[in-house]
Design a protein around this motif. Sequence first.
Motif, PDB file in Angstrom:
ATOM      1  N   UNK A   1       0.538  -1.251  -0.141  1.00  0.00           N
ATOM      2  CA  UNK A   1       0.111   0.187   0.199  1.00  0.00           C
ATOM      3  C   UNK A   1       0.990   1.377   0.485  1.00  0.00           C
ATOM      4  N   UNK A   2       2.315   1.109   0.488  1.00  0.00           N
ATOM      5  CA  UNK A   2       2.772   2.484   0.845  1.00  0.00           C
ATOM      6  C   UNK A   2       3.871   2.384   0.001  1.00  0.00           C
ATOM      7  N   UNK A   3       4.965   1.243  -0.020  1.00  0.00           N
ATOM      8  CA  UNK A   3       6.209   1.605  -0.454  1.00  0.00           C
ATOM      9  C   UNK A   3       6.607   0.735  -2.143  1.00  0.00           C
ATOM     10  N   UNK A   4       6.106  -0.299  -2.262  1.00  0.00           N
ATOM     11  CA  UNK A   4       6.006  -0.881  -3.686  1.00  0.00           C
ATOM     12  C   UNK A   4       4.924  -1.477  -4.616  1.00  0.00           C
ATOM     13  N   UNK A   5       3.384  -0.218  -4.657  1.00  0.00           N
ATOM     14  CA  UNK A   5       2.317  -0.854  -4.673  1.00  0.00           C
ATOM     15  C   UNK A   5       2.510  -1.399  -6.206  1.00  0.00           C
ATOM     16  N   UNK A   6       3.046  -1.784  -6.905  1.00  0.00           N
ATOM     17  CA  UNK A   6       2.585  -2.472  -7.901  1.00  0.00           C
ATOM     18  C   UNK A   6       3.575  -3.600  -7.986  1.00  0.00           C
ATOM     19  N   UNK A   7       3.793  -4.169  -6.580  1.00  0.00           N
ATOM     20  CA  UNK A   7       4.322  -5.186  -6.311  1.00  0.00           C
ATOM     21  C   UNK A   7       3.496  -6.739  -6.477  1.00  0.00           C
ATOM     22  N   UNK A   8       4.181  -7.592  -6.932  1.00  0.00           N
ATOM     23  CA  UNK A   8       3.008  -8.532  -6.631  1.00  0.00           C
ATOM     24  C   UNK A   8       2.786  -9.464  -5.900  1.00  0.00           C
ATOM     25  N   UNK A   9       1.726  -9.311  -4.068  1.00  0.00           N
ATOM     26  CA  UNK A   9       1.499  -9.927  -3.662  1.00  0.00           C
ATOM     27  C   UNK A   9       1.161 -11.050  -4.133  1.00  0.00           C
ATOM     28  N   UNK A  10       2.035 -12.030  -2.875  1.00  0.00           N
ATOM     29  CA  UNK A  10       1.174 -13.766  -2.963  1.00  0.00           C
ATOM     30  C   UNK A  10       1.146 -13.684  -1.020  1.00  0.00           C
ATOM     31  N   UNK A  11       0.369 -13.776  -1.003  1.00  0.00           N
ATOM     32  CA  UNK A  11      -0.355 -14.212   0.992  1.00  0.00           C
ATOM     33  C   UNK A  11      -0.683 -15.480   0.818  1.00  0.00           C
ATOM     34  N   UNK A  12       0.449 -16.255   1.628  1.00  0.00           N
ATOM     35  CA  UNK A  12       0.428 -17.688   2.113  1.00  0.00           C
ATOM     36  C   UNK A  12      -0.124 -17.713   3.193  1.00  0.00           C
ATOM     37  N   UNK A  13      -0.169 -19.633   4.137  1.00  0.00           N
ATOM     38  CA  UNK A  13      -0.955 -19.355   5.451  1.00  0.00           C
ATOM     39  C   UNK A  13       0.806 -19.212   6.435  1.00  0.00           C
ATOM     40  N   UNK A  14       1.736 -19.381   5.928  1.00  0.00           N
ATOM     41  CA  UNK A  14       2.885 -19.551   7.222  1.00  0.00           C
ATOM     42  C   UNK A  14       4.229 -18.899   6.461  1.00  0.00           C
ATOM     43  N   UNK A  15       5.097 -18.729   7.016  1.00  0.00           N
ATOM     44  CA  UNK A  15       7.147 -18.270   6.725  1.00  0.00           C
ATOM     45  C   UNK A  15       6.831 -19.603   5.722  1.00  0.00           C
ATOM     46  N   UNK A  16       6.848 -20.356   6.039  1.00  0.00           N
ATOM     47  CA  UNK A  16       7.535 -21.837   6.277  1.00  0.00           C
ATOM     48  C   UNK A  16       6.945 -21.738   4.344  1.00  0.00           C
ATOM     49  N   UNK A  17       6.108 -21.686   3.994  1.00  0.00           N
ATOM     50  CA  UNK A  17       5.671 -21.618   3.005  1.00  0.00           C
ATOM     51  C   UNK A  17       5.870 -20.948   2.209  1.00  0.00           C
ATOM     52  N   UNK A  18       5.827 -19.303   1.800  1.00  0.00           N
ATOM     53  CA  UNK A  18       6.859 -18.366   1.459  1.00  0.00           C
ATOM     54  C   UNK A  18       8.149 -18.886   1.163  1.00  0.00           C
ATOM     55  N   UNK A  19       9.125 -19.147   2.453  1.00  0.00           N
ATOM     56  CA  UNK A  19      10.634 -19.895   1.835  1.00  0.00           C
ATOM     57  C   UNK A  19      10.716 -20.867   0.874  1.00  0.00           C
ATOM     58  N   UNK A  20       9.808 -21.766   1.180  1.00  0.00           N
ATOM     59  CA  UNK A  20       9.795 -23.413  -0.536  1.00  0.00           C
ATOM     60  C   UNK A  20       9.166 -22.093  -1.098  1.00  0.00           C
ATOM     61  N   UNK A  21       8.435 -21.432  -1.683  1.00  0.00           N
ATOM     62  CA  UNK A  21       8.006 -20.408  -2.664  1.00  0.00           C
ATOM     63  C   UNK A  21       9.827 -19.502  -3.703  1.00  0.00           C
ATOM     64  N   UNK A  22      10.484 -19.394  -2.029  1.00  0.00           N
ATOM     65  CA  UNK A  22      11.407 -18.810  -2.594  1.00  0.00           C
ATOM     66  C   UNK A  22      12.634 -19.246  -3.021  1.00  0.00           C
ATOM     67  N   UNK A  23      12.689 -20.252  -2.331  1.00  0.00           N
ATOM     68  CA  UNK A  23      13.878 -21.335  -3.096  1.00  0.00           C
ATOM     69  C   UNK A  23      13.566 -21.711  -4.469  1.00  0.00           C
ATOM     70  N   UNK A  24      12.547 -22.510  -4.641  1.00  0.00           N
ATOM     71  CA  UNK A  24      11.815 -22.747  -6.078  1.00  0.00           C
ATOM     72  C   UNK A  24      11.319 -21.762  -6.934  1.00  0.00           C
TER      73      UNK A  24
END
Length: 270
Positions: free
Chosen positions: A158-181
């Motif tokens: 909303x404030x810093x990078x409004x054009x970022x493609x935001x993906x919201x997942x259930x937990x940080x571990x899921x985000x880490x897996x997505x980052x690694x992949x």
Amino acid sequence: MRAVGAVGGAFVLALTATGCGLGADLGGKGEKIAIGIKFDQPGLGLKTADGSYAGFDVDVATYVAKKLGYSEDDIVWKEAPSAERENLIKNGDVKFVVATYSINEKRLKEVDFAGPYFLTHQDLLVRGDEVSITKVEDLNSKKLCSVTGSTSARNVKEKLAPKAGLQELGGYSECLAGLEDKKVDALTTDAAILAGYASQQQHWGKFKLVGLSLSDENYGIGLKKGDTALKGKINKALGEMVSDGTWRKLVRKHFSLSSYKSEPAPAIQN
């Protein structure tokens, strides 16, 4: 867990059965104190596979409890999810909460805080070989991940990078897996939380913190509103933790395996 006498044991069992009393300051050797921590944040508050507890917040809470007269065996650890921390304190389910608990005006209307004992900032975690993300604006052409409902994610979107493609997942571990992949390009939350994940053995060298300061997050120890006596005792313990070198040792113990650079111990607000 240390054995207690028959009468004391029956008393503790009775309190447990009714779901109350563990947060009370019963006083006396061998009696229990309930403390709220996170169970799912590596490096800060984590319930391990063998049922033990580990992390910076866990060690801070243990140090404070000992200064209050409780041994490690006297501590009953209670899970304190972010949305439940105020309720746990107000209901007397815990004596205090040490759970990446940022001090802010909204929370101060409901509970009191000792400390702060740690200062961190919102940051970004990226892959270890990432070179195109050096500032928050770079996220405008990237995919950003955070947990569902995260204030950190909204702050970026909303404030810093409004054009970022935001993906919201259930937990940080899921985000880490997505980052690694390579399904996402960055993960955002408090730097200390990110560093805890990056410091896990299975993640060594895979991720790095960008090193931004997108917000100031002063972690405090939450306790019941108006309990000035306990607040004073905890603040005294936190001051001793810094002065005797324990605070610095705990920071090195839990965050040295990541690229995280911690701030000095913040000044305690009496």
